[in-house]
Design a protein around this motif. Structure first.
Motif, PDB file in Angstrom:
ATOM      1  N   ALA A  23       0.833  -1.217   0.000  1.00 17.64           N
ATOM      2  CA  ALA A  23       0.000   0.000   0.000  1.00 17.64           C
ATOM      3  C   ALA A  23       0.869   1.269   0.000  1.00 17.64           C
ATOM      4  O   ALA A  23       0.439   2.310  -0.495  1.00 17.64           O
ATOM      5  N   VAL A  24       2.059   1.167   0.571  1.00 19.28           N
ATOM      6  CA  VAL A  24       2.912   2.374   0.644  1.00 19.28           C
ATOM      7  C   VAL A  24       4.040   2.385  -0.399  1.00 19.28           C
ATOM      8  O   VAL A  24       4.623   3.432  -0.669  1.00 19.28           O
ATOM      9  N   ARG A  25       4.303   1.199  -0.982  1.00 18.77           N
ATOM     10  CA  ARG A  25       5.459   1.085  -1.892  1.00 18.77           C
ATOM     11  C   ARG A  25       5.372   2.067  -3.054  1.00 18.77           C
ATOM     12  O   ARG A  25       4.337   2.199  -3.714  1.00 18.77           O
ATOM     13  N   GLY A 129     -11.995   7.353  -6.315  1.00 17.69           N
ATOM     14  CA  GLY A 129     -12.247   5.950  -5.962  1.00 17.69           C
ATOM     15  C   GLY A 129     -11.072   5.338  -5.226  1.00 17.69           C
ATOM     16  O   GLY A 129      -9.917   5.593  -5.567  1.00 17.69           O
ATOM     17  N   ILE A 130     -11.387   4.525  -4.224  1.00 13.12           N
ATOM     18  CA  ILE A 130     -10.338   3.757  -3.539  1.00 13.12           C
ATOM     19  C   ILE A 130     -10.762   2.296  -3.654  1.00 13.12           C
ATOM     20  O   ILE A 130     -11.673   1.851  -2.946  1.00 13.12           O
ATOM     21  N   THR A 131     -10.178   1.596  -4.604  1.00 17.59           N
ATOM     22  CA  THR A 131     -10.623   0.223  -4.880  1.00 17.59           C
ATOM     23  C   THR A 131      -9.432  -0.722  -4.975  1.00 17.59           C
ATOM     24  O   THR A 131      -8.305  -0.310  -5.198  1.00 17.59           O
ATOM     25  N   GLY A 145      -8.264   8.415  -8.602  1.00 15.22           N
ATOM     26  CA  GLY A 145      -8.348   7.351  -7.597  1.00 15.22           C
ATOM     27  C   GLY A 145      -7.017   6.838  -7.076  1.00 15.22           C
ATOM     28  O   GLY A 145      -5.946   7.228  -7.549  1.00 15.22           O
ATOM     29  N   ILE A 146      -7.144   5.957  -6.089  1.00 15.31           N
ATOM     30  CA  ILE A 146      -5.963   5.331  -5.484  1.00 15.31           C
ATOM     31  C   ILE A 146      -6.221   3.823  -5.475  1.00 15.31           C
ATOM     32  O   ILE A 146      -7.258   3.376  -4.959  1.00 15.31           O
ATOM     33  N   HIS A 147      -5.282   3.064  -6.030  1.00 18.29           N
ATOM     34  CA  HIS A 147      -5.429   1.603  -5.974  1.00 18.29           C
ATOM     35  C   HIS A 147      -4.943   1.095  -4.630  1.00 18.29           C
ATOM     36  O   HIS A 147      -3.902   1.520  -4.127  1.00 18.29           O
ATOM     37  N   VAL A 148      -5.691   0.139  -4.105  1.00 11.87           N
ATOM     38  CA  VAL A 148      -5.400  -0.374  -2.774  1.00 11.87           C
ATOM     39  C   VAL A 148      -4.207  -1.349  -2.792  1.00 11.87           C
ATOM     40  O   VAL A 148      -3.495  -1.488  -1.786  1.00 11.87           O
ATOM     41  N   ASN A 149      -4.002  -2.026  -3.934  1.00 20.72           N
ATOM     42  CA  ASN A 149      -2.837  -2.918  -4.116  1.00 20.72           C
ATOM     43  C   ASN A 149      -2.716  -4.042  -3.089  1.00 20.72           C
ATOM     44  O   ASN A 149      -1.608  -4.426  -2.730  1.00 20.72           O
ATOM     45  N   SER A 164      -5.401  -2.056   3.990  1.00 16.23           N
ATOM     46  CA  SER A 164      -4.802  -1.281   2.895  1.00 16.23           C
ATOM     47  C   SER A 164      -5.658  -0.070   2.528  1.00 16.23           C
ATOM     48  O   SER A 164      -5.123   0.993   2.188  1.00 16.23           O
ATOM     49  N   GLN A 165      -6.981  -0.218   2.605  1.00  9.68           N
ATOM     50  CA  GLN A 165      -7.854   0.955   2.353  1.00  9.68           C
ATOM     51  C   GLN A 165      -7.544   2.035   3.386  1.00  9.68           C
ATOM     52  O   GLN A 165      -7.464   3.227   3.077  1.00  9.68           O
ATOM     53  N   TYR A 166      -7.409   1.583   4.613  1.00  5.61           N
ATOM     54  CA  TYR A 166      -7.099   2.468   5.751  1.00  5.61           C
ATOM     55  C   TYR A 166      -5.827   3.270   5.438  1.00  5.61           C
ATOM     56  O   TYR A 166      -5.796   4.504   5.543  1.00  5.61           O
ATOM     57  N   ILE A 167      -4.794   2.551   4.983  1.00  6.21           N
ATOM     58  CA  ILE A 167      -3.523   3.231   4.683  1.00  6.21           C
ATOM     59  C   ILE A 167      -3.693   4.209   3.521  1.00  6.21           C
ATOM     60  O   ILE A 167      -3.206   5.344   3.574  1.00  6.21           O
ATOM     61  N   CYS A 168      -4.415   3.796   2.487  1.00  3.40           N
ATOM     62  CA  CYS A 168      -4.605   4.689   1.326  1.00  3.40           C
ATOM     63  C   CYS A 168      -5.301   5.976   1.751  1.00  3.40           C
ATOM     64  O   CYS A 168      -4.975   7.058   1.249  1.00  3.40           O
ATOM     65  N   LEU A 169      -6.244   5.877   2.661  1.00  3.53           N
ATOM     66  CA  LEU A 169      -6.955   7.084   3.122  1.00  3.53           C
ATOM     67  C   LEU A 169      -6.019   7.985   3.925  1.00  3.53           C
ATOM     68  O   LEU A 169      -6.059   9.212   3.784  1.00  3.53           O
TER      69      LEU A 169
END
Ligand code: M6R
Length: 386
Positions: A23-25, A129-131, A145-149, A164-169
C-alpha cells in the motif's frame, strides 16, 4: 505458503505485513517525509480547494472511512463526513460541485456504492475511488483514484483490503496536507509510523504467546456461551466490543467480522454509550472486549473498565505495550487483573491497523471453533452487485 493455512481468509490475514508494504510502496518517501499518489496527482489542486469531503461505502469499506475520519479532518482542516452509500441516497444528501466524494470499495462493484457514485457524478462533484480491483466500475467512473494494491481477496470477509484501504486514506490526507508548513510535524510522525507498521503487524501476527492467550479468550467466550445456553438466557450468544476515538471503528469492524464468519452476535459500541442503555445487558460473565490503547482516550477506556468491573463483568482488554503496570495498578489484587492482549505501539491514527489484526484472528478462531465455513459464510456473497 498456501498449505500452512486452513483457509483463504486465514492466509489473507497473514499476508498483511506484505499488503501493508504494497500500500505504501513507491508512494512514500520515508527520508523526506513526503507522499506521491500518481492516480490523484493531477487533481490535487482541485481536491485541496474542495469545500467538504464525503467518504462513502458499505460494510467493511465504510469502517475504513470511519477509522480515518479523525486524521483526515485534522490533516485537511475540512468537514469530513462518513456516510453509508444507501443512507447517502436515502437522505438525498445535497451535493455541490465543490465537494470531494470518496468512494471506498474493495471490489469496485458494490451496487449501493455505485448508485451513490452515479448520484454524485450527476451533481458534478469531484469523485475519487479507492478500490482493490483495477478496471472495476468504481475505478472507471470516478474522476481520479488510489489503488489499494492488496492483491486478490478471495475470502468473503474483507481483511487485508481493509488495512490497505485504511492506509490509502491516510496517504490521501497526507497528500492533501503536505504543502502546508503547519502540517509538517504531524505528517512526519505518521510517515515514521508507516515505516514501522509492516514490522509491527508481523509482530502481532507472530506473537505466539499472545495468540495462545487469545485462543483462551475465545474458549472462555465459548464456555460462557455454552453455560448461558444451558440456562437459556438472553446472553446466550452475544458480545460487546467497546472502543472510543480511533478505536470505535475497530470495534465496529471486529463486530462485523464476528457476525459474518462466526455467526455470533457482536456489537461494536463507543464506550461512552454504555450508560445510555447498553450497560443494562451487562452482568457477570457477559463477554466484553474493551480497547484501552495508549491515546487520548485511554483514561476514558479505563473508566469504562471500572464501570464494568463494578457490575461484576470483567472485560477482555486490548492495550498497548508499556501500559501493563498502569493496568495492574487499577487492581488491588493482582489476580483480578483482566486478560489483556498487548499490542505494539504505533502513532494514534495508525494504531487501529494493529488493533484490528487480533480481532480478525479472533473472528477466525471463533468461526473455526464453531465449525463455520470461514471463506464462504452462509447467505453472503463476496461482491454485492444487486
Ligand atoms: O467490495 P466492497 O468493499 O464495496 O464491499 C462492501 C461490503 O459488502 C463488504 O465490505 C462486506 O461488508 C465484507 N464482506 C465484510 O467483511
Amino acid at each position: 505458503e498456501e498449505n500452512t493455512f486452513s483457509c483463504k481468509t486465514e492466509q489473507e490475514i497473514h499476508q498483511q505485513r506484505s499488503t501493508i508494504e504494497s500500500a505504501v510502496r513507491g508512494r512514500v518517501d520515508f527520508d523526506n517525509h513526503t507522499v506521491k499518489l500518481g492516480g490523484i496527482q493531477a487533481y490535487l489542486h482541485e481536491i485541496r480547494r474542495s469545500n467538504r469531503i464525503y467518504m462513502i461505502g458499505m460494510g467493511t469499506s465504510i469502517h475504513a472511512a470511519l477509522a480515518t475520519q479523525h486524521v483526515l479532518t485534522s490533516l485537511t482542516n475540512k468537514s469530513v463526513s462518513v456516510v453509508q452509500a444507501t443512507q447517502f441516497i436515502d437522505m438525498g444528501e445535497p451535493i455541490a460541485k465543490t465537494d470531494l466524494c470518496i468512494f471506498i470499495s474493495q471490489s469496485g462493484e458494490t451496487a449501493d456504492t455505485k448508485a451513490a457514485l452515479d448520484y454524485c457524478n450527476r451533481a458534478g462533484a469531484l469523485t475519487l475511488g479507492i478500490t482493490n480491483v483495477v478496471g472495476s466500475s468504481i475505478c472507471q467512473n470516478t474522476t481520479c483514484g488510489i489503488h489499494v494494491n492488496a492483491g486478490v481477496e478471495v475470502g468473503v470477509a474483507s481483511t487485508k483490503a481493509y488495512t490497505s484501504q485504511y492506509i490509502c486514506l491516510v496517504l490521501l490526507g497526507i497528500a492533501i496536507a503536505q504543502d502546508f508548513f503547519s502540517m509538517k510535524g504531524q505528517i512526519r510522525e505518521i510517515i515514521d509510523g508507516l515505516r514501522e507498521l509492516p514490522m509491527k503487524a508481523e509482530e502481532v501476527l507472530n506473537n505466539k504467546q499472545q495468540l495462545k492467550a487469545l485462543v483462551e479468550l475465545i474458549q472462555e467466550c465459548q464456555n460462557v456461551v455454552k453455560e448461558c445456553m444451558m440456562f437459556n438466557t438472553d446472553r446466550s450468544n452475544s458480545l460487546y466490543i467497546l472502543g472510543r476515538g480511533y478505536q470505535y471503528a475497530v470495534a465496529r469492524e471486529a463486530a462485523l467480522k464476528i457476525k459474518e464468519i462466526a455467526y455470533m452476535h457482536a456489537e461494536g459500541l463507543c464506550s461512552s454509550e454504555l450508560k445510555h442503555g447498553p450497560l443494562a445487558m451487562v452482568q457477570e460473565n457477559f463477554p466484553v472486549i474493551l480497547f484501552a490503547v495508549n491515546d487520548q482516550f485511554k483514561t476514558h477506556a479505563f473508566n469504562a473498565m471500572n464501570q464494568l468491573v463494578s457490575r461484576g463483568c470483567v472485560p477482555y482488554l486490548i492495550i498497548t505495550e508499556g501500559d501493563e503496570v498502569e493496568l495492574e495498578n487499577n487492581f488491588k489484587n493482582k489476580a483480578e487483573v483482566p486478560f489483556h492482549f498487548v499490542l505494539p505501539k504505533s502513532t494514534p491514527c495508525l494504531q487501529g491497523i494493529l488493533a484490528v489484526i487480533p480481532m480478525q484472528l479472533l473472528s477466525l478462531y471463533l468461526a473455526q471453533a464453531r465449525g463455520c465455513n470461514v471463506d464462504q459464510p452462509r447467505n453472503l456473497a463476496k461482491s454485492v452487485t444487486v
